[in-house]
Design a protein around this motif. Sequence first.
Motif, PDB file in Angstrom:
ATOM      1  N   PHE A  43       5.046 -16.587   2.767  1.00  0.00           N
ATOM      2  CA  PHE A  43       4.712 -15.750   1.624  1.00  0.00           C
ATOM      3  C   PHE A  43       5.405 -14.402   1.784  1.00  0.00           C
ATOM      4  N   SER A  44       5.709 -13.774   0.666  1.00  0.00           N
ATOM      5  CA  SER A  44       6.326 -12.449   0.722  1.00  0.00           C
ATOM      6  C   SER A  44       5.817 -11.615  -0.437  1.00  0.00           C
ATOM      7  N   ALA A  45       5.899 -10.306  -0.282  1.00  0.00           N
ATOM      8  CA  ALA A  45       5.484  -9.392  -1.340  1.00  0.00           C
ATOM      9  C   ALA A  45       6.446  -9.516  -2.521  1.00  0.00           C
ATOM     10  N   PRO A  46       6.036  -9.102  -3.713  1.00  0.00           N
ATOM     11  CA  PRO A  46       6.937  -9.143  -4.872  1.00  0.00           C
ATOM     12  C   PRO A  46       8.216  -8.348  -4.608  1.00  0.00           C
ATOM     13  N   PRO A  47       9.325  -8.699  -5.257  1.00  0.00           N
ATOM     14  CA  PRO A  47      10.585  -7.972  -5.068  1.00  0.00           C
ATOM     15  C   PRO A  47      10.413  -6.481  -5.333  1.00  0.00           C
ATOM     16  N   ASN A  48      11.029  -5.687  -4.469  1.00  0.00           N
ATOM     17  CA  ASN A  48      11.001  -4.222  -4.591  1.00  0.00           C
ATOM     18  C   ASN A  48       9.588  -3.637  -4.514  1.00  0.00           C
ATOM     19  N   PHE A  49       8.684  -4.389  -3.892  1.00  0.00           N
ATOM     20  CA  PHE A  49       7.307  -3.901  -3.789  1.00  0.00           C
ATOM     21  C   PHE A  49       7.204  -2.753  -2.795  1.00  0.00           C
ATOM     22  N   LYS A  50       6.447  -1.733  -3.178  1.00  0.00           N
ATOM     23  CA  LYS A  50       6.170  -0.604  -2.303  1.00  0.00           C
ATOM     24  C   LYS A  50       4.713  -0.198  -2.493  1.00  0.00           C
ATOM     25  N   PRO A  51       3.897  -0.271  -1.428  1.00  0.00           N
ATOM     26  CA  PRO A  51       2.482   0.101  -1.572  1.00  0.00           C
ATOM     27  C   PRO A  51       2.346   1.531  -2.075  1.00  0.00           C
ATOM     28  N   PRO A  52       1.425   1.775  -3.005  1.00  0.00           N
ATOM     29  CA  PRO A  52       1.262   3.124  -3.555  1.00  0.00           C
ATOM     30  C   PRO A  52       0.540   4.052  -2.582  1.00  0.00           C
ATOM     31  N   GLN A  53       0.733   5.317  -2.771  1.00  0.00           N
ATOM     32  CA  GLN A  53      -0.026   6.304  -2.014  1.00  0.00           C
ATOM     33  C   GLN A  53      -1.441   6.382  -2.607  1.00  0.00           C
ATOM     34  N   VAL A  99       1.293  -6.931   3.899  1.00  0.00           N
ATOM     35  CA  VAL A  99       1.022  -5.795   3.021  1.00  0.00           C
ATOM     36  C   VAL A  99      -0.357  -5.207   3.317  1.00  0.00           C
ATOM     37  N   GLN A 100      -0.417  -3.879   3.334  1.00  0.00           N
ATOM     38  CA  GLN A 100      -1.669  -3.146   3.459  1.00  0.00           C
ATOM     39  C   GLN A 100      -1.623  -2.033   2.420  1.00  0.00           C
ATOM     40  N   MET A 101      -2.656  -1.924   1.576  1.00  0.00           N
ATOM     41  CA  MET A 101      -2.524  -0.990   0.463  1.00  0.00           C
ATOM     42  C   MET A 101      -3.863  -0.538  -0.111  1.00  0.00           C
ATOM     43  N   PHE A 102      -3.855   0.671  -0.692  1.00  0.00           N
ATOM     44  CA  PHE A 102      -4.954   1.216  -1.468  1.00  0.00           C
ATOM     45  C   PHE A 102      -4.664   0.996  -2.959  1.00  0.00           C
ATOM     46  N   GLU A 103      -5.550   1.534  -3.798  1.00  0.00           N
ATOM     47  CA  GLU A 103      -5.412   1.611  -5.257  1.00  0.00           C
ATOM     48  C   GLU A 103      -5.683   0.279  -5.965  1.00  0.00           C
ATOM     49  N   SER A 104      -6.837   0.223  -6.650  1.00  0.00           N
ATOM     50  CA  SER A 104      -7.299  -1.021  -7.265  1.00  0.00           C
ATOM     51  C   SER A 104      -6.329  -1.581  -8.301  1.00  0.00           C
ATOM     52  N   ALA A 105      -5.789  -0.739  -9.175  1.00  0.00           N
ATOM     53  CA  ALA A 105      -4.896  -1.239 -10.233  1.00  0.00           C
ATOM     54  C   ALA A 105      -3.662  -1.893  -9.642  1.00  0.00           C
ATOM     55  N   GLU A 106      -3.089  -1.260  -8.622  1.00  0.00           N
ATOM     56  CA  GLU A 106      -1.895  -1.810  -7.985  1.00  0.00           C
ATOM     57  C   GLU A 106      -2.221  -3.040  -7.138  1.00  0.00           C
ATOM     58  N   ILE A 107      -3.428  -3.077  -6.552  1.00  0.00           N
ATOM     59  CA  ILE A 107      -3.839  -4.265  -5.794  1.00  0.00           C
ATOM     60  C   ILE A 107      -3.939  -5.469  -6.729  1.00  0.00           C
ATOM     61  N   VAL A 108      -4.512  -5.268  -7.912  1.00  0.00           N
ATOM     62  CA  VAL A 108      -4.622  -6.346  -8.896  1.00  0.00           C
ATOM     63  C   VAL A 108      -3.237  -6.866  -9.271  1.00  0.00           C
ATOM     64  N   GLU A 109      -2.306  -5.966  -9.522  1.00  0.00           N
ATOM     65  CA  GLU A 109      -0.950  -6.381  -9.887  1.00  0.00           C
ATOM     66  C   GLU A 109      -0.269  -7.117  -8.741  1.00  0.00           C
TER      67      GLU A 109
END
Length: 336
Positions: A58-68, A318-328
Amino acid sequence: MASVVNFAPSPIFRPIPIPIPRHRKTTRFSVKSSAEISETPLASTSVSTKAEEPKLGFSAPPNFKPPQPKPFSVRPDKILGILGASLALIFRFGTGALVSGYSASFVAKNEIPPDKYALEIAGFKLKETSKLGPRPEKPIEIYEFESCPFCRKVREIVAVLDLDVLFYPCPRNGPNFRPKVGQMGGKQQFPYMVDPNTGVTMYESDDIIKYLVGKYGDGNVPFLLSLGLLTTLMEGFAMIGRMGRGSSYTPSKLPPKPLEVWAYEPSPFCKLVREVLVELELPHLLRSCARGSPKRQILYEKAGHFQVPYLEDPNTGVQMFESAEIVEYLRATYAL
């Protein structure tokens, strides 16, 4: 009263075959057992908010960058969703927002070291404590779905008792865990609990609540969870604002390992993420961390910041915050 039967521990998953079109690549589903998960200390997880090297195919979506992380902010396109999810706080009077034995007081800012998590308000810090019962060695396993009022009752006591739970989502038409419950317990009824620490399995939300407070709490069921039919009705009203989201299956790729989510039931931001996890039928280990939870300090040390929801995906790194971006991220990574 639901009957209690002995449950012989075995590997968690015996996946049910799912027909997959020939043009799609088949992914082998082999998730670790809860025993294997619990052997990994929380503090041993690497600290990072950047996507690591892809794992397990599995891999993150192309050009994915976890948000601040953006504390106390709502993305404009999610305002209505957050408002709808916030209705639960009114109908349930915040049940599950505080862990058992919670107490708090404001102290001078310098009384709490900067490396300790504490909410700061007007130059003071909030000192929070709690009184928790015995801790289970392995995560409790619960089969349920988001928009079920009986399931919500159990999720609230999970937050109050500050338990880590391995959730197996069972949305309508879900091909994996809904049939699995029928195989294990004899009927597709939810919630369904498995405690690998004792071998106990159980239907019926009120029986599960009594069992959990007796085994991992002080034996007392919180007042707002002890009102029988009235509690169930209040739980139903609490979910009106989300209009059944988190109920129906969306075709998805099943990950080899369960995701890990730091969250707690009453948070409207966590609610939006949980709905998608259920719809995509993604197993997830929930690190419950309501106010007063010692796990707030653990996450603070891991990520350098406390905010929920916080997602850790061992399948992609991937490790990330922010609910809207997590959903996406979840939809882009796992939806078919």
